[in-house]
Motif scaffolding. Structure first.
Motif, PDB file in Angstrom:
ATOM      1  N   SER A 172      -7.729  -8.844  -2.708  1.00 24.21           N
ATOM      2  CA  SER A 172      -7.341  -9.795  -3.752  1.00 24.21           C
ATOM      3  C   SER A 172      -5.880 -10.216  -3.666  1.00 24.21           C
ATOM      4  CB  SER A 172      -7.615  -9.193  -5.133  1.00 24.21           C
ATOM      5  OG  SER A 172      -8.987  -8.867  -5.277  1.00 24.21           O
ATOM      6  N   GLY A 173      -5.107  -9.602  -2.771  1.00 24.80           N
ATOM      7  CA  GLY A 173      -3.708  -9.988  -2.617  1.00 24.80           C
ATOM      8  C   GLY A 173      -2.815  -9.544  -3.756  1.00 24.80           C
ATOM      9  N   ALA A 174      -3.208  -8.504  -4.480  1.00 21.50           N
ATOM     10  CA  ALA A 174      -2.417  -8.022  -5.608  1.00 21.50           C
ATOM     11  C   ALA A 174      -1.211  -7.227  -5.127  1.00 21.50           C
ATOM     12  CB  ALA A 174      -3.283  -7.151  -6.527  1.00 21.50           C
ATOM     13  N   SER A 175      -0.179  -7.181  -5.955  1.00 19.62           N
ATOM     14  CA  SER A 175       0.966  -6.326  -5.653  1.00 19.62           C
ATOM     15  C   SER A 175       0.611  -4.881  -5.966  1.00 19.62           C
ATOM     16  CB  SER A 175       2.175  -6.746  -6.491  1.00 19.62           C
ATOM     17  OG  SER A 175       1.911  -6.510  -7.872  1.00 19.62           O
ATOM     18  N   ALA A 176       1.503  -3.955  -5.632  1.00 23.71           N
ATOM     19  CA  ALA A 176       1.217  -2.537  -5.843  1.00 23.71           C
ATOM     20  C   ALA A 176       0.908  -2.239  -7.308  1.00 23.71           C
ATOM     21  CB  ALA A 176       2.396  -1.686  -5.361  1.00 23.71           C
ATOM     22  N   ILE A 177       1.752  -2.715  -8.210  1.00 21.71           N
ATOM     23  CA  ILE A 177       1.552  -2.435  -9.638  1.00 21.71           C
ATOM     24  C   ILE A 177       0.363  -3.211 -10.186  1.00 21.71           C
ATOM     25  CG2 ILE A 177       2.618  -2.464 -11.908  1.00 21.71           C
ATOM     26  CD1 ILE A 177       3.825  -0.471  -9.872  1.00 21.71           C
ATOM     27  N   ALA A 178       0.240  -4.473  -9.778  1.00 21.25           N
ATOM     28  CA  ALA A 178      -0.880  -5.285 -10.257  1.00 21.25           C
ATOM     29  C   ALA A 178      -2.218  -4.726  -9.775  1.00 21.25           C
ATOM     30  CB  ALA A 178      -0.721  -6.728  -9.788  1.00 21.25           C
ATOM     31  N   SER A 179      -2.208  -4.049  -8.621  1.00 25.00           N
ATOM     32  CA  SER A 179      -3.459  -3.482  -8.094  1.00 25.00           C
ATOM     33  C   SER A 179      -3.989  -2.385  -9.009  1.00 25.00           C
ATOM     34  CB  SER A 179      -3.237  -2.928  -6.692  1.00 25.00           C
ATOM     35  OG  SER A 179      -2.424  -1.757  -6.713  1.00 25.00           O
ATOM     36  N   PHE A 180      -3.089  -1.623  -9.639  1.00 27.57           N
ATOM     37  CA  PHE A 180      -3.524  -0.591 -10.580  1.00 27.57           C
ATOM     38  C   PHE A 180      -4.209  -1.238 -11.793  1.00 27.57           C
ATOM     39  CE2 PHE A 180       0.312   1.923  -8.907  1.00 27.57           C
ATOM     40  CZ  PHE A 180      -0.451   2.476  -7.897  1.00 27.57           C
ATOM     41  N   LYS A 181      -3.620  -2.316 -12.281  1.00 29.00           N
ATOM     42  CA  LYS A 181      -4.194  -3.018 -13.440  1.00 29.00           C
ATOM     43  C   LYS A 181      -5.557  -3.605 -13.094  1.00 29.00           C
ATOM     44  CE  LYS A 181       0.372  -4.324 -15.220  1.00 29.00           C
ATOM     45  NZ  LYS A 181       1.272  -5.463 -15.558  1.00 29.00           N
ATOM     46  N   ARG A 182      -5.668  -4.169 -11.901  1.00 27.75           N
ATOM     47  CA  ARG A 182      -6.939  -4.774 -11.492  1.00 27.75           C
ATOM     48  C   ARG A 182      -8.018  -3.713 -11.325  1.00 27.75           C
ATOM     49  NH1 ARG A 182      -8.736  -9.551  -9.976  1.00 27.75           N
ATOM     50  NH2 ARG A 182     -10.428  -9.737  -8.466  1.00 27.75           N
ATOM     51  N   SER A 183      -7.657  -2.588 -10.704  1.00 24.13           N
ATOM     52  CA  SER A 183      -8.618  -1.503 -10.535  1.00 24.13           C
ATOM     53  C   SER A 183      -9.093  -0.994 -11.890  1.00 24.13           C
ATOM     54  CB  SER A 183      -7.984  -0.360  -9.737  1.00 24.13           C
ATOM     55  OG  SER A 183      -8.890   0.716  -9.575  1.00 24.13           O
ATOM     56  N   TYR A 184      -8.149  -0.813 -12.815  1.00 21.98           N
ATOM     57  CA  TYR A 184      -8.504  -0.351 -14.161  1.00 21.98           C
ATOM     58  C   TYR A 184      -9.457  -1.328 -14.842  1.00 21.98           C
ATOM     59  CZ  TYR A 184      -8.032   0.275 -19.200  1.00 21.98           C
ATOM     60  OH  TYR A 184      -8.306   0.409 -20.530  1.00 21.98           O
ATOM     61  N   ARG A 185      -9.195  -2.632 -14.699  1.00 15.93           N
ATOM     62  CA  ARG A 185     -10.044  -3.626 -15.356  1.00 15.93           C
ATOM     63  C   ARG A 185     -11.461  -3.597 -14.790  1.00 15.93           C
ATOM     64  NH1 ARG A 185     -11.709  -8.489 -14.107  1.00 15.93           N
ATOM     65  NH2 ARG A 185     -10.320  -8.699 -12.323  1.00 15.93           N
ATOM     66  N   LEU A 236       0.828  -1.206   0.000  1.00 13.51           N
ATOM     67  CA  LEU A 236       0.000   0.000   0.000  1.00 13.51           C
ATOM     68  C   LEU A 236       0.864   1.257   0.000  1.00 13.51           C
ATOM     69  CD1 LEU A 236      -2.829  -1.053   2.476  1.00 13.51           C
ATOM     70  CD2 LEU A 236      -3.129  -0.440   0.075  1.00 13.51           C
ATOM     71  N   LEU A 237       1.974   1.226   0.730  1.00 15.32           N
ATOM     72  CA  LEU A 237       2.868   2.381   0.767  1.00 15.32           C
ATOM     73  C   LEU A 237       3.495   2.614  -0.614  1.00 15.32           C
ATOM     74  CD1 LEU A 237       4.293   4.595   2.387  1.00 15.32           C
ATOM     75  CD2 LEU A 237       6.081   2.931   2.947  1.00 15.32           C
ATOM     76  N   VAL A 238       3.944   1.532  -1.258  1.00 17.88           N
ATOM     77  CA  VAL A 238       4.529   1.657  -2.595  1.00 17.88           C
ATOM     78  C   VAL A 238       3.501   2.224  -3.576  1.00 17.88           C
ATOM     79  CG1 VAL A 238       5.449   0.366  -4.561  1.00 17.88           C
ATOM     80  CG2 VAL A 238       6.236  -0.165  -2.247  1.00 17.88           C
ATOM     81  N   ALA A 239       2.297   1.673  -3.549  1.00 16.86           N
ATOM     82  CA  ALA A 239       1.246   2.147  -4.451  1.00 16.86           C
ATOM     83  C   ALA A 239       0.914   3.613  -4.174  1.00 16.86           C
ATOM     84  CB  ALA A 239      -0.005   1.286  -4.294  1.00 16.86           C
ATOM     85  N   TYR A 240       0.869   3.987  -2.902  1.00 16.10           N
ATOM     86  CA  TYR A 240       0.559   5.370  -2.525  1.00 16.10           C
ATOM     87  C   TYR A 240       1.636   6.325  -3.023  1.00 16.10           C
ATOM     88  CZ  TYR A 240      -0.783   9.317   0.429  1.00 16.10           C
ATOM     89  OH  TYR A 240      -1.170  10.548   0.878  1.00 16.10           O
ATOM     90  N   ILE A 241       2.894   5.932  -2.878  1.00 13.21           N
ATOM     91  CA  ILE A 241       3.995   6.778  -3.339  1.00 13.21           C
ATOM     92  C   ILE A 241       3.955   6.935  -4.861  1.00 13.21           C
ATOM     93  CG2 ILE A 241       6.509   6.918  -3.573  1.00 13.21           C
ATOM     94  CD1 ILE A 241       6.719   5.639  -0.808  1.00 13.21           C
TER      95      ILE A 241
END
Length: 254
Positions: free
Chosen positions: A159-172, A95-100
């Motif tokens: 969903s247990g996604a990584s920071a970068i994968a979470s962006f892709k999942r949200s977009y989808r 979450l910190l990585v994604a936030y940054i």
């Protein structure tokens, strides 16, 4: 349909996890002194704002992770603050990585927008038109980014996604449910504006100049504290509701 079902599930989830209000209340109380100090001690208010902003920057991923985990569990069964702590720890880094990443991306977009705005003010003729166009594109790009990536936190925790994968999942999810997500975003925007109005009102009554301008007597410090705590309580309940609602929406759409 999914958004309506999520809205119906949210009150029951809050009843099963009333502890969701506590982290939000802590955040609101942390911000409250800045509002109370900004007129009487502006320099102290500025220093406090810097300190509280740093605390929130480092602590918000933990709070988000814990609350998303609690809200997700509360959709089906009772949840407690122990779940808050465990999910906060488990998802903190991602979450910190994604936030940054989001801060950097939005910072670049904002810098382009501000620079283009300045160029539009000082420019002339066709140059000015180009800068206006760039400012408009930057503003639109910011709104689109916020819209399509708004479920990144839920993707990480639920969903247990990584920071970068979470962006892709949200977009989808957003791409596949544009109408539903648009309706949810509109509801969230309206409620967010109402909560912002509450704190704008506190900021107004905390200012002697503002109260004098509208013909009201300045409030005493004890009364300001009472009003501030009341607003913090209301704000924390509304925020806990909206966070749980967002998790329910994600659960329905994902």
């Amino acid at each position: 349909m999914g958004v309506l079902q999520a809205l119906q599930r949210t009150p029951g989830a809050l009843k099963r996890a009333p502890g969701l209000v506590i982290p939000q209340l802590i955040v609101f109380v942390l911000v409250l002194p800045q509002l109370l100090l900004q007129t009487t001690y502006p320099f102290v208010s500025m220093l406090y704002s810097l300190g509280s902003s740093l605390i929130l920057l480092l602590g918000m991923p933990f709070i988000q992770g814990g609350m998303f985990g609690m809200a997700n569990e509360a959709l089906t069964t009772r949840s407690s603050l122990s779940r808050f702590v465990s999910d906060g720890k488990a998802n903190y880094v991602q979450l910190l990585v994604a936030y940054i990443v989001l801060v950097v991306v939005n910072g670049v977009i904002g810098a382009v927008g501000v620079g283009s705005g300045i160029g539009a003010v000082v420019g002339h003729g066709s140059v000015r038109i180009v800068f206006i166009g760039l400012a408009a594109v930057a503003g639109l790009l910011y709104l689109v980014t916020v819209f399509v990536l708004q479920f990144y936190g839920q993707a990480i925790v639920i969903s247990g996604a990584s920071a970068i994968a979470s962006f892709k999942r949200s977009y989808r999810i957003v791409r596949e449910n544009l109408l539903a997500v648009g309706g949810y975003t509109l509801v969230a925007l309206v409620i967010g504006m109402l909560v912002g109005g509450i704190y704008g009102g506190i900021s107004l009554v905390a200012s002697p100049e503002a109260t004098t301008m509208i013909g009201l007597p300045p409030l005493s410090t004890p009364l300001l504290v009472v009003v501030g705590l009341l607003a913090a309580g209301i704000g924390s309940i509304v925020s806990a509701f909206m966070l749980t609602f967002s998790v329910a929406v994600y659960d329905e759409l994902a």
